[in-house]
Every structure is written in structure tokens, then in C-alpha cells.
Design a protein around this motif. Structure first.
Motif, PDB file in Angstrom:
ATOM      1  N   ALA A 194       0.833  -1.207   0.000  1.00 26.22           N
ATOM      2  CA  ALA A 194       0.000   0.000   0.000  1.00 26.22           C
ATOM      3  C   ALA A 194       0.862   1.249   0.000  1.00 26.22           C
ATOM      4  CB  ALA A 194      -0.917  -0.003   1.223  1.00 26.22           C
ATOM      5  N   GLY A 195       0.228   2.370  -0.370  1.00 26.14           N
ATOM      6  CA  GLY A 195       0.925   3.643  -0.394  1.00 26.14           C
ATOM      7  C   GLY A 195       1.222   4.176   0.999  1.00 26.14           C
ATOM      8  N   PRO A 196       1.950   5.282   1.078  1.00 25.23           N
ATOM      9  CA  PRO A 196       2.432   5.766   2.375  1.00 25.23           C
ATOM     10  C   PRO A 196       1.385   6.427   3.255  1.00 25.23           C
ATOM     11  CG  PRO A 196       3.128   7.252   0.619  1.00 25.23           C
ATOM     12  CD  PRO A 196       2.509   6.065  -0.048  1.00 25.23           C
ATOM     13  N   THR A 197       0.256   6.888   2.657  1.00 25.34           N
ATOM     14  CA  THR A 197      -0.698   7.698   3.416  1.00 25.34           C
ATOM     15  C   THR A 197      -2.129   7.316   3.068  1.00 25.34           C
ATOM     16  OG1 THR A 197       0.879   9.543   3.304  1.00 25.34           O
ATOM     17  CG2 THR A 197      -1.358  10.056   4.019  1.00 25.34           C
ATOM     18  N   VAL A 198      -2.977   7.293   4.101  1.00 26.63           N
ATOM     19  CA  VAL A 198      -4.412   7.061   3.920  1.00 26.63           C
ATOM     20  C   VAL A 198      -5.121   8.414   3.827  1.00 26.63           C
ATOM     21  CG1 VAL A 198      -6.493   6.066   4.932  1.00 26.63           C
ATOM     22  CG2 VAL A 198      -4.299   4.876   5.163  1.00 26.63           C
ATOM     23  N   TYR A 199      -5.977   8.569   2.819  1.00 28.60           N
ATOM     24  CA  TYR A 199      -6.710   9.818   2.612  1.00 28.60           C
ATOM     25  C   TYR A 199      -8.211   9.537   2.495  1.00 28.60           C
ATOM     26  CZ  TYR A 199      -2.172  11.404   0.659  1.00 28.60           C
ATOM     27  OH  TYR A 199      -0.851  11.691   0.432  1.00 28.60           O
ATOM     28  N   PRO A 200      -9.066  10.428   3.013  1.00 38.42           N
ATOM     29  CA  PRO A 200     -10.483  10.344   2.665  1.00 38.42           C
ATOM     30  C   PRO A 200     -10.641  10.603   1.165  1.00 38.42           C
ATOM     31  CG  PRO A 200     -10.120  11.810   4.548  1.00 38.42           C
ATOM     32  CD  PRO A 200      -8.775  11.514   3.967  1.00 38.42           C
ATOM     33  N   ALA A 201     -11.603   9.946   0.538  1.00 36.36           N
ATOM     34  CA  ALA A 201     -11.807  10.117  -0.897  1.00 36.36           C
ATOM     35  C   ALA A 201     -12.058  11.576  -1.253  1.00 36.36           C
ATOM     36  CB  ALA A 201     -12.971   9.246  -1.362  1.00 36.36           C
ATOM     37  N   ALA A 202     -12.789  12.294  -0.378  1.00 34.25           N
ATOM     38  CA  ALA A 202     -13.066  13.706  -0.643  1.00 34.25           C
ATOM     39  C   ALA A 202     -11.784  14.527  -0.687  1.00 34.25           C
ATOM     40  CB  ALA A 202     -14.018  14.263   0.409  1.00 34.25           C
ATOM     41  N   ARG A 203     -10.829  14.202   0.171  1.00 29.94           N
ATOM     42  CA  ARG A 203      -9.551  14.925   0.189  1.00 29.94           C
ATOM     43  C   ARG A 203      -8.783  14.679  -1.115  1.00 29.94           C
ATOM     44  NH1 ARG A 203      -4.967  15.820   3.521  1.00 29.94           N
ATOM     45  NH2 ARG A 203      -3.309  16.481   2.103  1.00 29.94           N
ATOM     46  N   LEU A 204      -8.802  13.453  -1.608  1.00 27.46           N
ATOM     47  CA  LEU A 204      -8.134  13.153  -2.870  1.00 27.46           C
ATOM     48  C   LEU A 204      -8.730  13.975  -4.003  1.00 27.46           C
ATOM     49  CD1 LEU A 204      -7.858   9.260  -2.630  1.00 27.46           C
ATOM     50  CD2 LEU A 204      -6.001  10.910  -2.334  1.00 27.46           C
ATOM     51  N   ALA A 205     -10.056  14.060  -4.028  1.00 27.53           N
ATOM     52  CA  ALA A 205     -10.722  14.827  -5.081  1.00 27.53           C
ATOM     53  C   ALA A 205     -10.382  16.306  -4.979  1.00 27.53           C
ATOM     54  CB  ALA A 205     -12.230  14.620  -4.990  1.00 27.53           C
ATOM     55  N   GLU A 206     -10.395  16.842  -3.773  1.00 23.23           N
ATOM     56  CA  GLU A 206     -10.072  18.260  -3.586  1.00 23.23           C
ATOM     57  C   GLU A 206      -8.634  18.555  -3.999  1.00 23.23           C
ATOM     58  OE1 GLU A 206     -10.958  18.549   0.513  1.00 23.23           O
ATOM     59  OE2 GLU A 206     -13.136  18.718   0.222  1.00 23.23           O
ATOM     60  N   ASP A 207      -7.710  17.683  -3.630  1.00 23.29           N
ATOM     61  CA  ASP A 207      -6.312  17.863  -4.012  1.00 23.29           C
ATOM     62  C   ASP A 207      -6.161  17.840  -5.529  1.00 23.29           C
ATOM     63  OD1 ASP A 207      -5.630  18.003  -1.354  1.00 23.29           O
ATOM     64  OD2 ASP A 207      -4.742  15.992  -1.255  1.00 23.29           O
ATOM     65  N   TRP A 208      -6.848  16.893  -6.169  1.00 18.97           N
ATOM     66  CA  TRP A 208      -6.749  16.770  -7.627  1.00 18.97           C
ATOM     67  C   TRP A 208      -7.306  18.022  -8.308  1.00 18.97           C
ATOM     68  CZ3 TRP A 208      -9.719  17.074 -11.923  1.00 18.97           C
ATOM     69  CH2 TRP A 208      -9.171  16.580 -13.110  1.00 18.97           C
ATOM     70  N   LEU A 209      -8.446  18.493  -7.863  1.00 21.48           N
ATOM     71  CA  LEU A 209      -9.058  19.681  -8.462  1.00 21.48           C
ATOM     72  C   LEU A 209      -8.151  20.901  -8.306  1.00 21.48           C
ATOM     73  CD1 LEU A 209     -12.698  19.108  -7.197  1.00 21.48           C
ATOM     74  CD2 LEU A 209     -12.003  19.190  -9.609  1.00 21.48           C
ATOM     75  N   HIS A 210      -7.551  21.043  -7.143  1.00 20.77           N
ATOM     76  CA  HIS A 210      -6.638  22.164  -6.913  1.00 20.77           C
ATOM     77  C   HIS A 210      -5.440  22.085  -7.854  1.00 20.77           C
ATOM     78  CE1 HIS A 210      -4.533  25.331  -4.737  1.00 20.77           C
ATOM     79  NE2 HIS A 210      -3.470  24.538  -4.712  1.00 20.77           N
ATOM     80  N   ALA A 211      -4.860  20.891  -7.980  1.00 26.64           N
ATOM     81  CA  ALA A 211      -3.689  20.730  -8.847  1.00 26.64           C
ATOM     82  C   ALA A 211      -4.040  20.969 -10.313  1.00 26.64           C
ATOM     83  CB  ALA A 211      -3.104  19.331  -8.673  1.00 26.64           C
ATOM     84  N   ALA A 212      -5.233  20.538 -10.706  1.00 23.53           N
ATOM     85  CA  ALA A 212      -5.654  20.675 -12.104  1.00 23.53           C
ATOM     86  C   ALA A 212      -6.186  22.067 -12.431  1.00 23.53           C
ATOM     87  CB  ALA A 212      -6.718  19.630 -12.424  1.00 23.53           C
ATOM     88  N   GLY A 213      -6.312  22.913 -11.411  1.00 28.90           N
ATOM     89  CA  GLY A 213      -6.801  24.259 -11.644  1.00 28.90           C
ATOM     90  C   GLY A 213      -8.281  24.311 -11.972  1.00 28.90           C
ATOM     91  N   LYS A 214      -9.057  23.384 -11.429  1.00 29.09           N
ATOM     92  CA  LYS A 214     -10.494  23.336 -11.695  1.00 29.09           C
ATOM     93  C   LYS A 214     -11.271  23.741 -10.446  1.00 29.09           C
ATOM     94  CE  LYS A 214     -10.264  19.605 -15.160  1.00 29.09           C
ATOM     95  NZ  LYS A 214     -10.935  20.299 -16.271  1.00 29.09           N
TER      96      LYS A 214
END
Length: 258
Positions: A194-214
Motif C-alpha cells: 500500500a501507499g504511504p498515506t491514507v486519505y479520505p476520498a473527498a480529500r483526494l478529489a479536492e487535491d486533484w481539483l486544486h492541482a488541475a486548476g479546476k
């Protein structure tokens, strides 16, 4: 005399490409299976055509192979995965293959999602094949999450399952582990990766949107039934097996950020 050739199935896919490159670095003879007729021009890789779904040309493709790393899967047409694995194992047995290394998913035995059911049945098929085998379960690849959020972000609101944790793991690090296992003896089911960190799905989506500029709202939605209950129970993650090093944030910075 033991044959040193390692074959990679699904060699043009997200994980298969990573495995193929790492096998090549070992200096071992490496063969790549593809359905395509126009084969990639990769130095040091013996590309061959074969169709797992029908079994066509698999005997020729597996001739002289000692180990198979099975990465081929298609989540869009996952009902083909079991016939494909069955054809692969039958041909591998005829060819005298000694070791099949399979990639699976954390939670396939606890989440009654249709694709996961197929993956679990594939694990059982492998274990009963009579061939030496190793099975590794991994958590979610950032590249797949990237594709999912890219599709979801086309809507005004990004819907994600509520109360659901994920644990993204770098596909290259999983490939490193698969090749390590392929170079060793059959080991059965090995500990999850498994990866190094556990994230809530909502946090992953928010991070992705921020990075993508959406600019989109993220709306957690409670998924009903046994699948939703299994997700909320944490079965997509494996906190005790946080062996990966590359983070979700590093992936976003390198692949998504604008």
C-alpha cells in the motif's frame, strides 16, 4: 535447465509498462505479450502477439518462458479477465512455465464489487492451477485516480463516496515489488503493498481539483448496500502495509499540476 525468460502480460498498460522496464533492467530475457499487430520498437524486449480472451497464439508466445508476470486486466470489460487468465494458465502449463506472478487489489475478498469478485476468482483460479504462483494485492494507483477525477470533473459537482478511505500507491513501486517476486521462488499470497498515506476520498478529489486548476464542489455521497458498507469499513486501504514512498502530492505535482 531453468529458463530465464520472463513474460509480461498487459505490457502496454499502466502497470505493465513499468514492470517491463524493470525486468529489462535486470538483464534477464524479457518477452512482452500484446494483442496489437504493430509491435513497439523497444530494444531488448521480445514483443509477441497473443490474445488472452480467445487463447490464440498463446502457445507460441509462451514457448521457452520460465516466469510470467500477469498484469493484463480491463476494468471496462472485466468479464474477459477470467477466460483470459484461464487461457494463460492452460498455455503456461503446456509450455512448462514454472512461476506465475499475479497482481490483484487490496480488499477483493471483503468488497463485493463486481470487478473485485472477478479478481478474487482469478486469485483462486491461479492457486488451483498446479503452477507455482505468487499473488500480490496493492492499493489504488494514482494514475487511475487521475483518470477517474478527470472524468468526474466534467460535471458541475464531483461526487465521491462518503466515509471512504483510499491509500494511493505508486505503480512503479508496485512494479519493483512484482519484479522482485518474479526473480524469487513461488511464494503464494504475499503481504499487501500500500501507499504511504491514507486519505479520505473527498480529500483526494479536492487535491486533484486544486492541482488541475479546476473549480468544482466535492460532494460526498453515502453509497448504499454491501459495497458502500465495505468501503466505509476501510477495506480499500491497508494502513499496516504502508510500504510505498511516493506520495499522492508528489504525483499531482509531477503529472497534474498546471
Amino acid at each position: 535447465m531453468k529458463n530465464d525468460t520472463i513474460m509480461v502480460t498487459g505490457a502496454t498498460g499502466m502497470l505493465g509498462r513499468e514492470v517491463l522496464e524493470r525486468v529489462r533492467r535486470t538483464g534477464r530475457p524479457v518477452r512482452a505479450l500484446t494483442r496489437r499487430t504493430a509491435l513497439p520498437d523497444d530494444a531488448g524486449v521480445d514483443w509477441c502477439t497473443g490474445d488472452l480472451t480467445t487463447g490464440a497464439a498463446l502457445d507460441a508466445a509462451l514457448a521457452g518462458v520460465g516466469t510470467v508476470v500477469h498484469c493484463a486486466s480491463d476494468i471496462r470489460h472485466f468479464k474477459n479477465d477470467l477466460p483470459g487468465l484461464r487461457h494463460l494458465l492452460e498455455a503456461a502449463k503446456r509450455a512448462g512455465v514454472e512461476h506465475v506472478v499475479n497482481i490483484s487489489i487490496v480488499g477483493v475478498d471483503r468488497i463485493p464489487y463486481p470487478y473485485y469478485k472477478v479478481k478474487l476468482e482469478g486469485e483462486q483460479l491461479l492457486a488451483g492451477s498446479g503452477i507455482g504462483w505468487t499473488n500480490l494485492r496493492a492499493t489504488q494507483f494514482p494514475g487511475l485516480l487521475d483518470l477517474a477525477f478527470g472524468a468526474l470533473s466534467k460535471l458541475p459537482v464531483v461526487l465521491v463516496p462518503s466515509g471512504t478511505d483510499c491509500q494511493p500507491v505508486d505503480a512503479g513501486e508496485v512494479a519493483d515489488r512484482l519484479v522482485e517476486l518474479a526473480l524469487g521462488a513461488p511464494a503464494g499470497r504475499v503481504p499487501d503493498f500500500a501507499g504511504p498515506t491514507v486519505y479520505p476520498a473527498a480529500r483526494l478529489a479536492e487535491d486533484w481539483l486544486h492541482a488541475a486548476g479546476k473549480r468544482r464542489a466535492v460532494l460526498p455521497v453515502r453509497i448504499p448496500g454491501k459495497v458502500g458498507a465495505a468501503w466505509r469499513a476501510g477495506h480499500l486501504a491497508a494502513p499496516a502495509r504502508a510500504l510505498g514512498r511516493r506520495t499522492w502530492e508528489e504525483y499531482l505535482a509531477e503529472r497534474v499540476a498546471r
